[in-house]
Design a protein around this motif. Structure first.
Motif, PDB file in Angstrom:
ATOM      1  N   PHE A  49       8.874  -7.492  -6.982  1.00 36.10           N
ATOM      2  CA  PHE A  49       9.363  -6.120  -7.151  1.00 36.10           C
ATOM      3  C   PHE A  49      10.260  -6.012  -8.386  1.00 36.10           C
ATOM      4  CE2 PHE A  49       8.212  -5.517  -2.629  1.00 36.10           C
ATOM      5  CZ  PHE A  49       7.547  -4.308  -2.746  1.00 36.10           C
ATOM      6  N   LEU A 359      -0.807  -3.353  -0.195  1.00 39.96           N
ATOM      7  CA  LEU A 359       0.637  -3.149  -0.124  1.00 39.96           C
ATOM      8  C   LEU A 359       1.424  -4.448   0.034  1.00 39.96           C
ATOM      9  CD1 LEU A 359       0.818   0.023   2.144  1.00 39.96           C
ATOM     10  CD2 LEU A 359       1.606  -0.148  -0.214  1.00 39.96           C
ATOM     11  N   ARG A 360       0.834  -5.427   0.701  1.00 38.98           N
ATOM     12  CA  ARG A 360       1.576  -6.650   1.014  1.00 38.98           C
ATOM     13  C   ARG A 360       0.718  -7.882   0.739  1.00 38.98           C
ATOM     14  NH1 ARG A 360       4.977  -3.432   0.802  1.00 38.98           N
ATOM     15  NH2 ARG A 360       6.628  -2.942   2.320  1.00 38.98           N
ATOM     16  N   PHE A 397       0.443  -1.346  -7.234  1.00 36.34           N
ATOM     17  CA  PHE A 397       1.345  -0.197  -7.273  1.00 36.34           C
ATOM     18  C   PHE A 397       1.180   0.580  -8.583  1.00 36.34           C
ATOM     19  CE2 PHE A 397       4.700  -0.762  -3.838  1.00 36.34           C
ATOM     20  CZ  PHE A 397       3.910  -1.621  -3.081  1.00 36.34           C
ATOM     21  N   GLU A 399       0.375   3.324 -10.803  1.00 36.85           N
ATOM     22  CA  GLU A 399       0.222   4.764 -10.581  1.00 36.85           C
ATOM     23  C   GLU A 399      -0.932   5.365 -11.368  1.00 36.85           C
ATOM     24  OE1 GLU A 399       3.979   6.591 -11.318  1.00 36.85           O
ATOM     25  OE2 GLU A 399       4.884   5.839  -9.462  1.00 36.85           O
ATOM     26  N   ARG A 404       0.048   8.001  -5.097  1.00 39.99           N
ATOM     27  CA  ARG A 404       1.175   7.670  -4.207  1.00 39.99           C
ATOM     28  C   ARG A 404       1.057   6.222  -3.722  1.00 39.99           C
ATOM     29  NH1 ARG A 404       0.219  13.054  -1.162  1.00 39.99           N
ATOM     30  NH2 ARG A 404      -0.723  11.677   0.357  1.00 39.99           N
ATOM     31  N   GLN A 406       2.949   3.712  -3.098  1.00 41.01           N
ATOM     32  CA  GLN A 406       3.864   3.056  -2.170  1.00 41.01           C
ATOM     33  C   GLN A 406       3.648   3.495  -0.733  1.00 41.01           C
ATOM     34  OE1 GLN A 406       7.495   1.770  -3.305  1.00 41.01           O
ATOM     35  NE2 GLN A 406       7.300   2.124  -5.487  1.00 41.01           N
ATOM     36  N   GLU A 407       2.769   4.444  -0.486  1.00 42.87           N
ATOM     37  CA  GLU A 407       2.516   4.923   0.871  1.00 42.87           C
ATOM     38  C   GLU A 407       1.365   4.170   1.520  1.00 42.87           C
ATOM     39  OE1 GLU A 407       1.911   9.114   0.997  1.00 42.87           O
ATOM     40  OE2 GLU A 407       3.715   9.581  -0.179  1.00 42.87           O
ATOM     41  N   GLN A 466      10.166  -3.436   5.291  1.00 39.50           N
ATOM     42  CA  GLN A 466      10.570  -3.995   4.009  1.00 39.50           C
ATOM     43  C   GLN A 466      10.619  -5.519   4.077  1.00 39.50           C
ATOM     44  OE1 GLN A 466      10.834  -2.083   1.277  1.00 39.50           O
ATOM     45  NE2 GLN A 466      10.171  -0.481   2.698  1.00 39.50           N
TER      46      GLN A 466
END
Length: 498
Positions: A49, A359-360, A397, A399, A404, A406-407, A466
């Motif tokens: 991050f 996302l992960r 991530f 854009e 969006r 991060q959703e 998180q």
């Protein structure tokens, strides 16, 4: 020894300055990516991050220093695919850092091994063992072990459990069956390998080992973490050698009971046709087996755990998934299992898996690459020998690619069959060889788990989505518990089992 240590500490600033000036002199005529000031970036928590955040000022490609080592970081889907797919030969190398040399058996490791004709032969053999050697047995084994897992979970239904531990043992069991075949009759063998791999990963990820990659000369100083790592590696190698010995003693030419049989026989065939690149040795099979356990246990278990955690936060998605399963697989009492080749029948499940992987990512910074020759990315010069880090989190991530980003929105993968794909397993020549097995496991385990149970959070607040605050290259998932309620059963009293 103390005198030598003090002398090295006094010389370190001089050595660092000399190396920096030499690098600047050698690179003075190149158009390099922008340089981020500082040299202790690895001390920032949740490094993926942090690296992604630097793009706001420096763009999707930049340089920074991790101690004495200068690296290039790629933070977008475009830059990663340009390097790893379009120019894959240029970026197929691996830096030979201290920690890699420690865990590799005589530099015969597949994951951290440098690019060479012999590495290509080892990759081809391992890939063939996965896709050809156990092609007919892979899915039945995953289905069988998962069914047994669900039966164990049914015995614990209604109680709070740390499901990540269960997933970790499940994935290790599958690797054991595929690698060692019918010899996995005793749970003790599975638990022994599982405990060894967990110990190896936790020790390897300790700061006392990471610092050796920044300051290699520290390996000559007393280091309890290094001593522990060497003991774990010795234990690992002893266990693998024992299994190789058993296989060699019972091997029947032309028969293939498991991946180890396939690789041992494939190694012998390659020795006859080795050409100029040298033969594949037993050590290459040894390290391929190690890679299967390291790459195929915790990574898949972590993705399964993140999926459960996201579904706890989005019960409406969980309900839709169960409705899709009921519609396609019939009533709960039915033993019918959809085959992986027919996974198109469960589009929402596929989309949910893809969204969790996006996302992960379990290995968000992948493993560092090294340029094998001078190259370029987005018009920037990348010199030969440069270490390149693909930040997969940056690609996921991005854009410019994802709306969006991060959703948690699985439906983004349902909107178009030609949309972008996540890069959780990497891409190009260094793509994770275990990707087919991992995707099969994710599909089968989630199909059976969601068909049999409803996932419920503990009473009170939901677990955090998180990652835990930690120092390192991975994203540590938070500790959480879940209650598995058999479908069709009445909801338990929220105050029970607390």
């Amino acid at each position: 020894m103390l005198f030598i240590g003090l002398l090295l500490l006094l010389l370190l600033p001089l050595l660092a300055t000399t190396r920096l000036l030499w690098s600047l002199w050698m690179l003075r005529t190149l158009h390099l990516p922008p340089l981020v000031p500082g040299f202790l970036h690895q001390l920032h928590p949740n490094l993926p991050f942090y690296l992604l955040g630097l793009t706001q000022k420096f763009g999707p490609i930049y340089r920074l220093r991790l101690g004495l080592q200068e690296v290039v970081v790629l933070n977008s889907k475009r830059t990663i695919e340009e390097a790893m797919v379009k120019k894959w030969v240029d970026f197929a190398g691996r830096p030979q850092i201290t920690s890699y040399k420690l865990v590799s058996h005589d530099n015969q490791d597949l994951s951290v091994g440098d690019y060479s004709p012999l590495w290509k032969a080892q990759k081809k053999l391992t890939r063939s063992a996965l896709l050809l050697g156990i092609r007919s047995s892979m899915e039945p084994v995953v289905q069988q072990v998962t069914q047994e897992f669900c039966e164990r979970m049914r015995a614990q239904a209604g109680t709070l459990m740390t499901i990540h531990k269960e997933f970790s043992l499940l994935t290790c069991t599958i690797i054991c069956y595929l690698t060692f075949g019918d010899k996995v009759q005793e749970d003790s063998l599975v638990h022994a390998f599982h405990d060894c791999i967990e110990d190896l990963l936790s020790t390897w990820d300790h700061w006392s080992i990471h610092i050796l990659d920044i300051l290699p000369f520290l390996r000559f100083f007393p280091n309890p973490g290094l001593w522990r790592l060497k003991r774990v590696i010795e234990k690992r190698d002893h266990m693998v050698k024992e299994q190789l010995k058993i296989h060699k003693e019972t091997l029947v030419t032309g028969q293939c009971r498991d991946m180890t049989d396939y690789m041992l026989q494939g190694m012998k065939k390659q020795m006859v046709q080795e050409g100029d690149m040298g033969p594949l040795l037993e050590g290459h099979v040894h390290m391929a087996m190690v890679d299967l356990f390291i790459g195929g246990t915790e990574t898949t278990a972590t993705t399964l755990s993140w999926t459960v955690l996201f579904l706890l936060h989005h019960p409406e998605i969980q309900q839709r998934l169960q409705e899709e399963l009921d519609r396609e697989l019939g009533p709960l009492a039915s033993d019918f299992c959809v085959q992986y080749k027919d996974r198109v029948r469960l589009p929402l499940l596929n989309a949910t898996i893809a969204e969790v992987l996006r996302l992960r990512s379990s290995v968000p910074l992948a493993l560092p690459h090294r340029t094998t020759r001078p190259s370029s990315i987005l018009g920037y010069d990348i010199p030969e020998g440069m270490v390149v880090i693909p930040n997969l989190l940056g690609a996921h991530f991005d854009e410019t690619v994802w709306e969006r980003p991060q959703e948690f929105r699985p439906e983004r993968f349902l909107e178009s069959g030609t949309g972008p794909r996540e890069l959780a397993f990497g891409c190009g020549a260094r793509v994770c060889l275990g990707e087919p097995l991992a995707r099969l496991e994710l599909f089968v385990v989630l199909t059976q788990l969601l068909r049999a149970f409803t996932l419920l959070p503990p009473a009170g607040a939901l677990p955090s989505l998180q990652p835990q605050l930690q120092y390192g290259i991975s994203l540590q998932m938070p500790h959480f518990q879940v209650r598995l309620q058999p479908r069709g059963a009445s909801a338990p009293d929220p105050g029970e089992n607390q």
